[in-house]
Scaffold this active site. Structure first.
Site, PDB file in Angstrom:
ATOM      1  N   TYR A 216      42.236  33.811  38.203  1.00 40.06           N
ATOM      2  CA  TYR A 216      42.427  32.982  37.523  1.00 40.06           C
ATOM      3  C   TYR A 216      40.953  32.056  38.644  1.00 40.06           C
ATOM      4  O   TYR A 216      41.170  32.289  39.986  1.00 40.06           O
ATOM      5  CB  TYR A 216      43.558  32.059  38.212  1.00 40.06           C
ATOM      6  CG  TYR A 216      43.675  30.096  38.461  1.00 40.06           C
ATOM      7  CD1 TYR A 216      44.353  30.125  37.325  1.00 40.06           C
ATOM      8  CD2 TYR A 216      43.218  29.603  39.208  1.00 40.06           C
ATOM      9  CE1 TYR A 216      44.800  28.709  37.309  1.00 40.06           C
ATOM     10  CE2 TYR A 216      43.172  28.286  39.209  1.00 40.06           C
ATOM     11  CZ  TYR A 216      44.141  28.195  38.088  1.00 40.06           C
ATOM     12  OH  TYR A 216      44.309  26.738  37.430  1.00 40.06           O
TER      13      TYR A 216
ATOM     14  N   GLN B 248      50.090  26.557  33.419  1.00 38.18           N
ATOM     15  CA  GLN B 248      50.208  26.571  32.429  1.00 38.18           C
ATOM     16  C   GLN B 248      49.193  28.025  32.076  1.00 38.18           C
ATOM     17  O   GLN B 248      49.872  28.621  30.734  1.00 38.18           O
ATOM     18  CB  GLN B 248      49.896  25.333  31.139  1.00 38.18           C
ATOM     19  CG  GLN B 248      48.138  25.391  31.266  1.00 38.18           C
ATOM     20  CD  GLN B 248      47.892  23.915  32.631  1.00 38.18           C
ATOM     21  OE1 GLN B 248      49.171  24.010  33.468  1.00 38.18           O
ATOM     22  NE2 GLN B 248      46.957  23.247  31.711  1.00 38.18           N
TER      23      GLN B 248
ATOM     24  N   ASN C  30      45.208  25.676  42.699  1.00 36.13           N
ATOM     25  CA  ASN C  30      45.823  24.590  43.711  1.00 36.13           C
ATOM     26  C   ASN C  30      47.807  24.673  44.001  1.00 36.13           C
ATOM     27  O   ASN C  30      47.695  25.447  43.532  1.00 36.13           O
ATOM     28  CB  ASN C  30      45.212  22.585  42.684  1.00 36.13           C
ATOM     29  CG  ASN C  30      45.949  22.746  41.205  1.00 36.13           C
ATOM     30  OD1 ASN C  30      47.229  24.001  41.029  1.00 36.13           O
ATOM     31  ND2 ASN C  30      45.776  22.028  40.248  1.00 36.13           N
TER      32      ASN C  30
ATOM     33  N   SER D  27      42.014  26.832  52.910  1.00 33.58           N
ATOM     34  CA  SER D  27      40.728  27.694  53.917  1.00 33.58           C
ATOM     35  C   SER D  27      41.198  27.930  55.606  1.00 33.58           C
ATOM     36  O   SER D  27      40.813  26.615  56.117  1.00 33.58           O
ATOM     37  CB  SER D  27      39.672  27.246  53.115  1.00 33.58           C
ATOM     38  OG  SER D  27      38.798  28.092  54.348  1.00 33.58           O
TER      39      SER D  27
ATOM     40  N   GLN E 246      34.633  25.272  55.874  1.00 31.87           N
ATOM     41  CA  GLN E 246      35.285  25.658  55.637  1.00 31.87           C
ATOM     42  C   GLN E 246      36.510  24.161  55.825  1.00 31.87           C
ATOM     43  O   GLN E 246      36.658  23.827  54.309  1.00 31.87           O
ATOM     44  CB  GLN E 246      36.110  26.230  56.446  1.00 31.87           C
ATOM     45  CG  GLN E 246      35.695  27.950  56.092  1.00 31.87           C
ATOM     46  CD  GLN E 246      34.758  28.736  54.953  1.00 31.87           C
ATOM     47  OE1 GLN E 246      36.529  28.439  54.550  1.00 31.87           O
ATOM     48  NE2 GLN E 246      34.647  28.777  55.029  1.00 31.87           N
TER      49      GLN E 246
ATOM     50  N   HIS F 109      35.485  22.082  52.129  1.00 31.88           N
ATOM     51  CA  HIS F 109      36.939  22.977  51.072  1.00 31.88           C
ATOM     52  C   HIS F 109      37.832  22.103  50.625  1.00 31.88           C
ATOM     53  O   HIS F 109      37.885  21.537  49.079  1.00 31.88           O
ATOM     54  CB  HIS F 109      37.712  24.259  51.509  1.00 31.88           C
ATOM     55  CG  HIS F 109      36.313  25.374  51.332  1.00 31.88           C
ATOM     56  ND1 HIS F 109      36.043  25.783  49.887  1.00 31.88           N
ATOM     57  CD2 HIS F 109      35.670  25.941  51.863  1.00 31.88           C
ATOM     58  CE1 HIS F 109      35.150  26.823  50.100  1.00 31.88           C
ATOM     59  NE2 HIS F 109      35.422  27.153  50.805  1.00 31.88           N
TER      60      HIS F 109
ATOM     61  N   GLU G  25      76.295  61.477  51.074  1.00 26.32           N
ATOM     62  CA  GLU G  25      76.790  60.343  50.645  1.00 26.32           C
ATOM     63  C   GLU G  25      77.246  60.020  49.230  1.00 26.32           C
ATOM     64  O   GLU G  25      77.520  59.036  48.586  1.00 26.32           O
ATOM     65  CB  GLU G  25      75.045  59.501  50.340  1.00 26.32           C
ATOM     66  CG  GLU G  25      73.889  59.671  51.126  1.00 26.32           C
ATOM     67  CD  GLU G  25      72.670  59.841  51.180  1.00 26.32           C
ATOM     68  OE1 GLU G  25      72.637  59.624  49.319  1.00 26.32           O
ATOM     69  OE2 GLU G  25      71.971  59.123  50.980  1.00 26.32           O
TER      70      GLU G  25
ATOM     71  N   HIS H  93      73.585  64.321  41.975  1.00 27.88           N
ATOM     72  CA  HIS H  93      72.959  64.340  42.553  1.00 27.88           C
ATOM     73  C   HIS H  93      73.040  65.549  42.984  1.00 27.88           C
ATOM     74  O   HIS H  93      72.263  66.269  43.087  1.00 27.88           O
ATOM     75  CB  HIS H  93      72.399  63.303  43.933  1.00 27.88           C
ATOM     76  CG  HIS H  93      71.881  61.897  43.653  1.00 27.88           C
ATOM     77  ND1 HIS H  93      72.278  61.552  42.918  1.00 27.88           N
ATOM     78  CD2 HIS H  93      71.032  61.600  43.969  1.00 27.88           C
ATOM     79  CE1 HIS H  93      72.079  59.660  42.213  1.00 27.88           C
ATOM     80  NE2 HIS H  93      70.570  60.086  43.223  1.00 27.88           N
TER      81      HIS H  93
END
Length: 464
Positions: free
Chosen positions: A160, A221, A244, A267, A289, A292, A445, A450
């Site tokens: 993305y 989406q 976002n 950031s 920074q 941003h 157990e 097993h």
């Protein structure tokens, strides 16, 4: 060094009083000032650095609805949401895809300076990440039993890349190159294109790294399409890259259906300075920074009150020259801070508490202080190492843990696009030896099947 700087800082009551033991604000920029001497310092520091994703029920419900509709209706829902949120007029999902030829044309159409900068950054990022490659390994025990680990790449990943108010071709490089080095066969890139416009640099970066397919979709989406697949966009195994609040919420909700890199917060930069760096440099590092996002965090720690004042003066003088002045002002007002400490040792302790995304050690003999840093996404050593270099072209990845998660998380890397598979092959003797141990533990157990499964091999070995 720390003792010398500590003496300088504590040797002047006048300087110390410039930062009172209570919370104050720095002149016109209104930056929070803290002193480590204050009785309430711990609480105020915690309040300053706290960043918890508060669940917005309306947003979460909206995202859940988008995810459900894309999962149910595929391309039709994807087109509807893209047209609505990005002001598009697409009639089908095919219109949302950018061909590799278009990406190549964008690359060829760039000014030569931009094209060469992208190639240079890509090569440096590649050189760094190639050293992160993991190899499969195994060893054989005396009885012939083989044990090992097989490293395999993910089949398909989605990256993305934010768009809209800001576009980040550097994010294309940082996300795609480690995936390529890991051996990922298909890289699907999504990036929103409001009004159908996408930064040519983003497309050019996709061409340089050879992204498999590019789609101009964003928001929840896009995450839904990558997680569940549509008729046009294939489902992926892992989604990486920031976005976002809607993207972050969508990533949280699809986790488990696909893997994630992280859910990033705003950031952050923390600068520790001994007071001997040009204050203009430090001011601009903090701005880098803060610009941003209004929720970004920029913090400066120093043992010298007079230096903090100098940086404040530099910031007031330099801020009017910047295009994103309003964003920077809002960021500094909400979450920025100057912190005066007793000495650099104390600064390192506070830094580890904050566990910043980006940490600049703008001090003399910076390398000697590195062993004291336990928690940081990336550390920038020395007066000449601006954090911005790491954002673009130094080589290490700029996808970093935020919001104190550097306590347990690491930068994005090749290892995020690979899986480890355990390999076990028992010889007859090994099966008999291990079977006895497994039988005892399994019966302890109450897992009889097993135990008997292991015991069958013991009997076969005894017969042979």
């Amino acid at each position: 060094m720390a003792t010398e700087k500590s003496s300088t800082a504590s040797g002047s009551d006048t300087e110390s009083s410039a930062l009172s033991n209570v919370l104050t604000k720095s002149s016109a920029l209104n930056i929070t000032r803290l002193s480590s001497k204050a009785e309430d310092f711990d609480r105020r520091l915690a309040d300053l650095t706290a960043w918890q994703v508060v669940a917005d029920k309306t947003l979460e419900a909206s995202v859940a609805d988008i995810l459900a509709q894309v999962r149910l209706d595929g391309d039709a829902a994807l087109v509807t949401f893209s047209n609505r949120f990005d002001r598009r007029t697409a009639g089908s999902a095919d219109e949302l895809e950018i061909s590799q030829d278009q990406c190549q044309q964008a690359l060829e159409g760039l000014p030569s300076e931009q094209r060469e900068a992208l190639y240079t950054a890509a090569e440096r990022i590649k050189n760094f990440h190639q050293r992160q490659q993991q190899e499969s390994w195994n060893y054989r025990e005396a009885d012939g039993t083989l044990l090992g680990q097989q490293i395999t790449p993910l089949d398909r990943v989605g990256i993305y890349v934010p768009g809209g108010q800001a576009s980040y071709p550097s994010s294309v490089l940082m996300n795609a190159i480690p995936a390529q080095i890991a051996g990922v066969a298909e890289i699907i890139m999504v990036s929103p294109a409001p009004d159908g416009v996408l930064n040519p640099l983003v497309l050019a970066a996709a061409a340089i790294v050879g992204v498999t397919r590019v789609f101009t979709v964003g928001g929840a989406q896009a995450v839904a399409a990558l997680a569940y697949g549509t008729e046009t966009i294939p489902a992926v195994d892992k989604i990486v890259g920031p976005g976002n609040a809607y993207v972050a919420a969508a990533k949280r909700q699809v986790f488990g259906q696909v893997g994630l890199d992280m859910v990033a917060g705003p950031s952050e930069i923390l600068v520790i300075c001994d007071g001997d760096t040009n204050p203009d440099w430090i001011a601009m590092d903090l701005f880098s920074q803060a610009e941003h996002d209004q929720q970004a965090q920029a913090i400066l720690i120093s043992p010298r009150a007079d230096f903090l004042d100098q940086v404040a003066q530099s910031m007031e003088r330099l801020l009017p020259t910047l295009e994103r002045r309003a964003v920077i002002e809002a960021s500094l007002r909400a979450r920025g801070a100057f912190i005066q400490v007793e000495n650099l040792d104390e600064a390192m302790v506070i830094s580890n508490r904050i566990a910043p995304e980006h940490l600049e050690l703008s001090v003399a003999d910076a390398e000697s202080w590195l062993p004291k840093i336990r928690h940081a996404g990336a550390v920038f050593l020395g007066r000449y190492t601006a954090e911005a270099l790491g954002d673009y072209c130094a080589g290490p990845n700029h996808v970093l843990p935020t919001s104190t998660t550097a306590r347990f998380s690491s930068p994005l890397g090749v290892y995020d696009f690979q899986k480890r598979t355990s390999v076990i092959m028992c010889s007859p003797q090994g099966a008999a030896t291990l079977g006895k141990t497994a039988s005892v533990l399994a019966r302890g157990e109450s897992l009889t099947a097993h135990a008997r499964s292991a015991e069958y091999r013991i009997k076969d070995e005894n017969k042979s």
